[in-house]
Design a protein around this motif. Structure first.
Motif, PDB file in Angstrom:
ATOM      1  N   GLU A 251     104.009   2.271  13.446  1.00 47.43           N
ATOM      2  CA  GLU A 251     103.997   2.151  11.989  1.00 47.43           C
ATOM      3  C   GLU A 251     103.287   0.846  11.633  1.00 47.43           C
ATOM      4  O   GLU A 251     103.603  -0.212  12.167  1.00 47.43           O
ATOM      5  CB  GLU A 251     105.431   2.141  11.453  1.00 47.43           C
ATOM      6  N   TYR A 252     102.300   0.945  10.726  1.00 43.07           N
ATOM      7  CA  TYR A 252     101.491  -0.215  10.367  1.00 43.07           C
ATOM      8  C   TYR A 252     101.891  -0.782   9.024  1.00 43.07           C
ATOM      9  O   TYR A 252     102.329  -0.058   8.126  1.00 43.07           O
ATOM     10  CB  TYR A 252     100.007   0.159  10.316  1.00 43.07           C
ATOM     11  N   PHE A 253     101.718  -2.096   8.889  1.00 41.14           N
ATOM     12  CA  PHE A 253     101.840  -2.746   7.584  1.00 41.14           C
ATOM     13  C   PHE A 253     100.614  -2.408   6.765  1.00 41.14           C
ATOM     14  O   PHE A 253      99.665  -1.818   7.265  1.00 41.14           O
ATOM     15  CB  PHE A 253     101.873  -4.276   7.745  1.00 41.14           C
ATOM     16  N   GLY A 254     100.583  -2.889   5.555  1.00 44.16           N
ATOM     17  CA  GLY A 254      99.359  -2.828   4.777  1.00 44.16           C
ATOM     18  C   GLY A 254      98.383  -3.840   5.360  1.00 44.16           C
ATOM     19  O   GLY A 254      98.689  -4.553   6.312  1.00 44.16           O
ATOM     20  N   ASN A 255      97.226  -3.961   4.774  1.00 39.59           N
ATOM     21  CA  ASN A 255      96.210  -4.863   5.306  1.00 39.59           C
ATOM     22  C   ASN A 255      96.297  -6.262   4.716  1.00 39.59           C
ATOM     23  O   ASN A 255      95.338  -6.994   4.704  1.00 39.59           O
ATOM     24  CB  ASN A 255      94.814  -4.273   5.080  1.00 39.59           C
ATOM     25  N   ASN A 256      97.458  -6.659   4.242  1.00 34.71           N
ATOM     26  CA  ASN A 256      97.591  -7.935   3.571  1.00 34.71           C
ATOM     27  C   ASN A 256      98.634  -8.794   4.267  1.00 34.71           C
ATOM     28  O   ASN A 256      99.791  -8.431   4.338  1.00 34.71           O
ATOM     29  CB  ASN A 256      97.981  -7.707   2.113  1.00 34.71           C
ATOM     30  N   MET A 257      98.220  -9.944   4.770  1.00 33.47           N
ATOM     31  CA  MET A 257      99.149 -10.884   5.405  1.00 33.47           C
ATOM     32  C   MET A 257      99.625 -11.953   4.429  1.00 33.47           C
ATOM     33  O   MET A 257     100.404 -12.822   4.791  1.00 33.47           O
ATOM     34  CB  MET A 257      98.463 -11.560   6.591  1.00 33.47           C
ATOM     35  N   ILE A 258      99.145 -11.885   3.214  1.00 33.34           N
ATOM     36  CA  ILE A 258      99.472 -12.913   2.226  1.00 33.34           C
ATOM     37  C   ILE A 258     100.864 -12.638   1.653  1.00 33.34           C
ATOM     38  O   ILE A 258     101.071 -11.678   0.915  1.00 33.34           O
ATOM     39  CB  ILE A 258      98.426 -12.947   1.095  1.00 33.34           C
ATOM     40  N   THR A 259     101.817 -13.485   2.005  1.00 33.17           N
ATOM     41  CA  THR A 259     103.171 -13.378   1.458  1.00 33.17           C
ATOM     42  C   THR A 259     103.171 -13.975   0.049  1.00 33.17           C
ATOM     43  O   THR A 259     102.238 -14.690  -0.336  1.00 33.17           O
ATOM     44  CB  THR A 259     104.165 -14.152   2.346  1.00 33.17           C
ATOM     45  N   PRO A 260     104.210 -13.721  -0.738  1.00 31.16           N
ATOM     46  CA  PRO A 260     104.277 -14.337  -2.079  1.00 31.16           C
ATOM     47  C   PRO A 260     104.215 -15.866  -2.029  1.00 31.16           C
ATOM     48  O   PRO A 260     103.630 -16.493  -2.906  1.00 31.16           O
ATOM     49  CB  PRO A 260     105.615 -13.849  -2.630  1.00 31.16           C
ATOM     50  N   GLU A 261     104.803 -16.468  -1.006  1.00 31.00           N
ATOM     51  CA  GLU A 261     104.768 -17.927  -0.871  1.00 31.00           C
ATOM     52  C   GLU A 261     103.337 -18.427  -0.655  1.00 31.00           C
ATOM     53  O   GLU A 261     102.895 -19.393  -1.283  1.00 31.00           O
ATOM     54  CB  GLU A 261     105.647 -18.348   0.307  1.00 31.00           C
ATOM     55  N   ILE A 262     102.589 -17.747   0.207  1.00 30.45           N
ATOM     56  CA  ILE A 262     101.200 -18.128   0.470  1.00 30.45           C
ATOM     57  C   ILE A 262     100.340 -17.875  -0.767  1.00 30.45           C
ATOM     58  O   ILE A 262      99.494 -18.687  -1.131  1.00 30.45           O
ATOM     59  CB  ILE A 262     100.657 -17.384   1.700  1.00 30.45           C
ATOM     60  N   ALA A 263     100.586 -16.747  -1.444  1.00 26.32           N
ATOM     61  CA  ALA A 263      99.833 -16.439  -2.669  1.00 26.32           C
ATOM     62  C   ALA A 263     100.063 -17.509  -3.725  1.00 26.32           C
ATOM     63  O   ALA A 263      99.129 -17.895  -4.440  1.00 26.32           O
ATOM     64  CB  ALA A 263     100.234 -15.067  -3.192  1.00 26.32           C
ATOM     65  N   ASP A 264     101.288 -18.015  -3.825  1.00 23.49           N
ATOM     66  CA  ASP A 264     101.592 -19.062  -4.790  1.00 23.49           C
ATOM     67  C   ASP A 264     100.863 -20.361  -4.435  1.00 23.49           C
ATOM     68  O   ASP A 264     100.341 -21.051  -5.321  1.00 23.49           O
ATOM     69  CB  ASP A 264     103.104 -19.297  -4.844  1.00 23.49           C
ATOM     70  N   LEU A 265     100.807 -20.692  -3.150  1.00 19.55           N
ATOM     71  CA  LEU A 265     100.099 -21.897  -2.721  1.00 19.55           C
ATOM     72  C   LEU A 265      98.598 -21.825  -3.027  1.00 19.55           C
ATOM     73  O   LEU A 265      97.970 -22.814  -3.361  1.00 19.55           O
ATOM     74  CB  LEU A 265     100.294 -22.124  -1.221  1.00 19.55           C
ATOM     75  N   LEU A 266      98.020 -20.629  -2.908  1.00 14.42           N
ATOM     76  CA  LEU A 266      96.571 -20.468  -3.074  1.00 14.42           C
ATOM     77  C   LEU A 266      96.148 -20.091  -4.493  1.00 14.42           C
ATOM     78  O   LEU A 266      94.951 -19.996  -4.769  1.00 14.42           O
ATOM     79  CB  LEU A 266      96.063 -19.400  -2.104  1.00 14.42           C
ATOM     80  N   SER A 267      97.106 -19.886  -5.396  1.00 12.38           N
ATOM     81  CA  SER A 267      96.784 -19.356  -6.723  1.00 12.38           C
ATOM     82  C   SER A 267      95.789 -20.216  -7.504  1.00 12.38           C
ATOM     83  O   SER A 267      94.934 -19.693  -8.208  1.00 12.38           O
ATOM     84  CB  SER A 267      98.059 -19.160  -7.549  1.00 12.38           C
ATOM     85  N   GLU A 268      95.855 -21.524  -7.386  1.00  8.30           N
ATOM     86  CA  GLU A 268      94.938 -22.370  -8.158  1.00  8.30           C
ATOM     87  C   GLU A 268      93.536 -22.454  -7.550  1.00  8.30           C
ATOM     88  O   GLU A 268      92.627 -23.007  -8.173  1.00  8.30           O
ATOM     89  CB  GLU A 268      95.523 -23.764  -8.336  1.00  8.30           C
ATOM     90  N   PHE A 269      93.331 -21.898  -6.369  1.00  9.57           N
ATOM     91  CA  PHE A 269      92.020 -21.961  -5.709  1.00  9.57           C
ATOM     92  C   PHE A 269      91.270 -20.636  -5.771  1.00  9.57           C
ATOM     93  O   PHE A 269      90.144 -20.544  -5.297  1.00  9.57           O
ATOM     94  CB  PHE A 269      92.186 -22.391  -4.242  1.00  9.57           C
ATOM     95  N   GLU A 270      91.877 -19.615  -6.342  1.00 11.05           N
ATOM     96  CA  GLU A 270      91.245 -18.294  -6.421  1.00 11.05           C
ATOM     97  C   GLU A 270      90.107 -18.284  -7.440  1.00 11.05           C
ATOM     98  O   GLU A 270      90.185 -18.966  -8.459  1.00 11.05           O
ATOM     99  CB  GLU A 270      92.271 -17.236  -6.818  1.00 11.05           C
ATOM    100  N   LEU A 271      89.092 -17.496  -7.124  1.00 10.71           N
ATOM    101  CA  LEU A 271      87.976 -17.324  -8.043  1.00 10.71           C
ATOM    102  C   LEU A 271      88.442 -16.455  -9.213  1.00 10.71           C
ATOM    103  O   LEU A 271      88.980 -15.377  -9.018  1.00 10.71           O
ATOM    104  CB  LEU A 271      86.809 -16.647  -7.330  1.00 10.71           C
ATOM    105  N   ARG A 272      88.243 -16.970 -10.427  1.00 11.22           N
ATOM    106  CA  ARG A 272      88.593 -16.223 -11.640  1.00 11.22           C
ATOM    107  C   ARG A 272      87.352 -16.116 -12.495  1.00 11.22           C
ATOM    108  O   ARG A 272      86.735 -17.116 -12.837  1.00 11.22           O
ATOM    109  CB  ARG A 272      89.693 -16.949 -12.399  1.00 11.22           C
ATOM    110  N   SER A 273      87.013 -14.927 -12.859  1.00 15.93           N
ATOM    111  CA  SER A 273      85.810 -14.709 -13.644  1.00 15.93           C
ATOM    112  C   SER A 273      86.108 -14.958 -15.125  1.00 15.93           C
ATOM    113  O   SER A 273      87.128 -14.521 -15.641  1.00 15.93           O
ATOM    114  CB  SER A 273      85.312 -13.278 -13.459  1.00 15.93           C
ATOM    115  N   PHE A 274      85.202 -15.658 -15.764  1.00 19.03           N
ATOM    116  CA  PHE A 274      85.333 -15.909 -17.207  1.00 19.03           C
ATOM    117  C   PHE A 274      84.416 -15.000 -18.003  1.00 19.03           C
ATOM    118  O   PHE A 274      84.255 -15.172 -19.176  1.00 19.03           O
ATOM    119  CB  PHE A 274      84.996 -17.374 -17.525  1.00 19.03           C
ATOM    120  N   ARG A 275      83.767 -14.068 -17.336  1.00 25.00           N
ATOM    121  CA  ARG A 275      82.814 -13.214 -18.025  1.00 25.00           C
ATOM    122  C   ARG A 275      83.402 -11.872 -18.301  1.00 25.00           C
ATOM    123  O   ARG A 275      84.290 -11.405 -17.736  1.00 25.00           O
ATOM    124  CB  ARG A 275      81.565 -13.062 -17.187  1.00 25.00           C
TER     125      ARG A 275
END
Length: 188
Positions: free
Chosen positions: A164-188
């Motif tokens: 049985e496989y996980f999804g293809n995402n290793m990013i836990t909520p804790e890691i996602a929170d740490l990286l949230s301010e560095f994500e590319l966000r489009s303003f267009r």
């Protein structure tokens, strides 16, 4: 290729984990994929449309430096009689004002007094010193990868040979929170 930790940065990984180059490279690649960009300083060139107020927005920020720029004025010397003018090099970069923290750009007029409708900007963006939040996220990812060598497998049953496989995402909520301010966000 991004590397957000060095082999000597043992403070960012659990005590039982041996920090290796392949683990650092894999975790850094996962972070780049999550953020849709490299965190370190990198050069970019992009075309942006300007509003009537001569404002636009660069995709990657924080902006370190504007290297060069070209602009396409709304009108040429003879107006638009021969069609829309081509891009021209902006020699005086002082007519470009950039809010380096958020990537907003404002541009003055062309040498003939016409406003620019589009800019082609070459610039560098990123962080000279990798922020601690990124290093902590990299350490957490390395900790996950070192405890389970096949990180996509959730469970194995040898009796009936099912996996049985996980999804293809290793990013836990804790890691996602740490990286949230560095994500590319489009303003267009």
């Amino acid at each position: 290729m991004s590397r957000y930790l060095e082999v000597t940065d043992i403070d960012y990984v659990p005590v039982s984990v041996k920090l290796t180059e392949p683990l650092i490279i894999r975790a850094s690649a996962i972070i780049d994929g999550k953020c849709k960009r490299e965190i370190g300083v990198k050069a970019y060139t992009e075309r942006i449309r300007l509003t009537d107020a001569q404002r636009g927005h660069l995709s990657y920020y924080p902006v370190v430096d504007v290297l060069n720029a070209k602009g396409r004025p709304t009108q040429g010397i003879l107006g638009n009689f021969f069609g829309s003018p081509n891009f021209e090099t902006i020699d005086d970069l002082s007519i470009i004002d950039v809010d380096k923290e958020i990537g907003t750009i404002w541009c003055g007029h062309s040498p003939f007094g016409s406003a620019y409708e589009e800019l082609e900007v070459s610039y560098t963006s990123g962080w000279d010193i990798i922020p601690d939040k990124v290093k902590v996220a990299c350490g957490l990812l390395i900790g996950q990868m070192s405890t389970n060598p096949n990180t996509n497998v959730k469970s194995k049953k040898d009796f009936d040979y099912s996996i049985e496989y996980f999804g293809n995402n290793m990013i836990t909520p804790e890691i996602a929170d740490l990286l949230s301010e560095f994500e590319l966000r489009s303003f267009r």
